[in-house]
Design a protein around this motif. Structure first.
Motif, PDB file in Angstrom:
ATOM      1  N   PRO A 282      -0.166  -1.444   7.077  1.00 47.78           N
ATOM      2  CA  PRO A 282       0.234  -1.002   5.739  1.00 47.78           C
ATOM      3  C   PRO A 282      -0.995  -0.750   4.873  1.00 47.78           C
ATOM      4  O   PRO A 282      -1.932  -1.559   4.863  1.00 47.78           O
ATOM      5  CB  PRO A 282       1.057  -2.177   5.208  1.00 47.78           C
ATOM      6  CG  PRO A 282       1.567  -2.868   6.436  1.00 47.78           C
ATOM      7  CD  PRO A 282       0.477  -2.712   7.460  1.00 47.78           C
ATOM      8  N   ARG A 312       1.680   3.249   2.230  1.00 46.03           N
ATOM      9  CA  ARG A 312       2.876   2.958   1.438  1.00 46.03           C
ATOM     10  C   ARG A 312       2.733   3.376  -0.015  1.00 46.03           C
ATOM     11  O   ARG A 312       3.738   3.440  -0.739  1.00 46.03           O
ATOM     12  CB  ARG A 312       3.193   1.462   1.500  1.00 46.03           C
ATOM     13  CG  ARG A 312       3.538   0.965   2.894  1.00 46.03           C
ATOM     14  CD  ARG A 312       4.064  -0.439   2.848  1.00 46.03           C
ATOM     15  NE  ARG A 312       4.449  -0.929   4.166  1.00 46.03           N
ATOM     16  CZ  ARG A 312       5.000  -2.125   4.370  1.00 46.03           C
ATOM     17  NH1 ARG A 312       5.237  -2.932   3.337  1.00 46.03           N
ATOM     18  NH2 ARG A 312       5.320  -2.516   5.593  1.00 46.03           N
ATOM     19  N   SER A 313       1.503   3.599  -0.465  1.00 47.10           N
ATOM     20  CA  SER A 313       1.277   3.882  -1.878  1.00 47.10           C
ATOM     21  C   SER A 313      -0.026   4.657  -2.012  1.00 47.10           C
ATOM     22  O   SER A 313      -1.053   4.224  -1.490  1.00 47.10           O
ATOM     23  CB  SER A 313       1.202   2.556  -2.657  1.00 47.10           C
ATOM     24  OG  SER A 313       1.102   2.764  -4.041  1.00 47.10           O
ATOM     25  N   TRP A 339       2.015  -3.202  -4.691  1.00 43.00           N
ATOM     26  CA  TRP A 339       1.833  -2.935  -3.265  1.00 43.00           C
ATOM     27  C   TRP A 339       1.780  -4.234  -2.453  1.00 43.00           C
ATOM     28  O   TRP A 339       2.454  -4.353  -1.425  1.00 43.00           O
ATOM     29  CB  TRP A 339       0.558  -2.128  -3.060  1.00 43.00           C
ATOM     30  CG  TRP A 339       0.143  -1.931  -1.644  1.00 43.00           C
ATOM     31  CD1 TRP A 339       0.748  -1.139  -0.706  1.00 43.00           C
ATOM     32  CD2 TRP A 339      -0.985  -2.533  -0.994  1.00 43.00           C
ATOM     33  NE1 TRP A 339       0.054  -1.203   0.485  1.00 43.00           N
ATOM     34  CE2 TRP A 339      -1.007  -2.055   0.336  1.00 43.00           C
ATOM     35  CE3 TRP A 339      -1.975  -3.412  -1.411  1.00 43.00           C
ATOM     36  CZ2 TRP A 339      -1.993  -2.449   1.255  1.00 43.00           C
ATOM     37  CZ3 TRP A 339      -2.961  -3.803  -0.507  1.00 43.00           C
ATOM     38  CH2 TRP A 339      -2.955  -3.322   0.807  1.00 43.00           C
TER      39      TRP A 339
END
Length: 345
Positions: A282, A312-313, A339
């Motif tokens: 991630p 993810r961000s 996050w």
């Protein structure tokens, strides 16, 4: 953990930011200085050039308040960490193992690693090389580009035409030191200002990432070569500048600059094993819209679906320069804690 593994508290002066704990822990570098705040899952924070653990002064209390054990290190060559003499000791694999040693010395098995500038490159490669230790990775300012491609020294030497790219300038032993060390504070002020949103040169001014052949990098800084002509960016006050300058005045710049001088060694080490390899954990990316690292490496950001499949961000902050976590601390802290909180969802 055993006494041999326990971090030794250092006899350092109190932190300028208050309730923080300083440690010196054993590492392949010799020792690594770190600053810790909070309890909970470990988040390792890695700075870039020319900075120190202090670059994370806004993130340490925010992460602690959010329930994390936040630890900011001085990378080898900086601050109170060891400074090996040989430039080859600053290769990426050595920096990765320094981070592993910090995690182990703190009695942990895994950590989230977050880096800015060179620290982002260290963080990405830490996740790539040691996925057993680094379970997630956050990158600020410098996007991940997989190992491989042409030899870096040759690429940088070919940039700039009649001018010289700053990386090549830094790679020549002693050259940048001769410019910086007679006036560390003034040089740092100019360098920070040159890459900050509110003080960077305008689009028609000479690019501060390049050097006139035979010239100096500081000649391109806002205000020119005179330290008195530099207006400090809004994120950096005189006290902050004093903290940075005091460390580099004590240590010199060679340890910090040796990271640039080890880049071809990285290429030799990493390309055979990891050419084109993605980082699968991630991940998070935060860049500044006005930062050359973001604009020059726009293709690397576009490639994130392949190079960072666990992303993810991702955020590019409007009106922000290179020093993202210092220029926009509240916004970065919000993105970072959100996050982190979602990692185990």
């Amino acid at each position: 953990m055993s006494p041999a593994q326990s971090p030794a508290k250092s006899q350092l002066s109190p932190s300028p930011t208050g309730d923080l704990t300083h440690h010196l822990v054993p590492s392949p570098a010799g020792r690594t200085h770190l600053v810790e705040q909070g309890e909970g899952p470990l988040v390792l924070l890695v700075h870039g050039f020319p900075e120190s653990w202090y670059s994370w002064r806004h993130q340490l209390p925010a992460l602690a308040a959010a329930g994390y054990r936040a630890v900011a290190v001085d990378v080898r060559g900086y601050g109170r960490s060891s400074r090996p003499a040989d430039a080859s000791a600053y290769r990426m694999l050595d920096l990765v193992e320094d981070g592993v040693a910090v995690v182990r010395a703190l009695g942990e098995e895994t950590a989230v690693i977050v880096g800015h500038d060179w620290g982002a490159t260290v963080a990405a490669h830490s996740a790539l090389v040691r996925p057993d230790v680094f379970r997630a990775v956050g990158l600020m300012s410098v996007p991940y580009t997989p190992p491989g491609g042409p030899r870096p020294g040759e690429v940088f030497a070919g940039m700039g035409g009649d001018e010289e790219f700053y990386v090549s300038y830094f790679q020549e032993p002693g050259r940048a030191e001769a410019e910086i060390e007679p006036d560390v504070r003034g040089w740092l002020a100019g360098f920070y200002a040159a890459l900050s949103a509110d003080t960077m040169p305008g689009p028609d001014a000479p690019d501060p990432h390049f050097v006139t052949r035979g010239g100096r990098l500081r000649d391109r800084f806002p205000g020119g070569a005179a330290a008195s002509g530099v207006r400090l960016p809004g994120w950096l006050d005189e006290r902050d500048l004093d903290v940075y300058a005091a460390e580099f005045e004590r240590t010199g710049l060679t340890g910090a600059l040796n990271r640039y001088r080890a880049m071809d060694r990285d290429w030799e080490d990493l390309t055979p094993r990891f050419a084109g390899a993605p980082v699968r954990q991630p991940s998070l990316f935060i860049g500044g819209a006005l930062d050359a690292s973001t604009t020059w490496l726009a293709d690397a950001i576009k490639a994130f679906p392949e190079t960072l499949p666990g992303l993810r961000s991702s955020h590019v902050l409007d009106g922000c320069g290179h020093w993202v976590q210092q220029e926009r601390p509240e916004e970065v802290n919000g993105i970072l804690t959100e996050w982190l909180g979602a990692l185990d969802d």
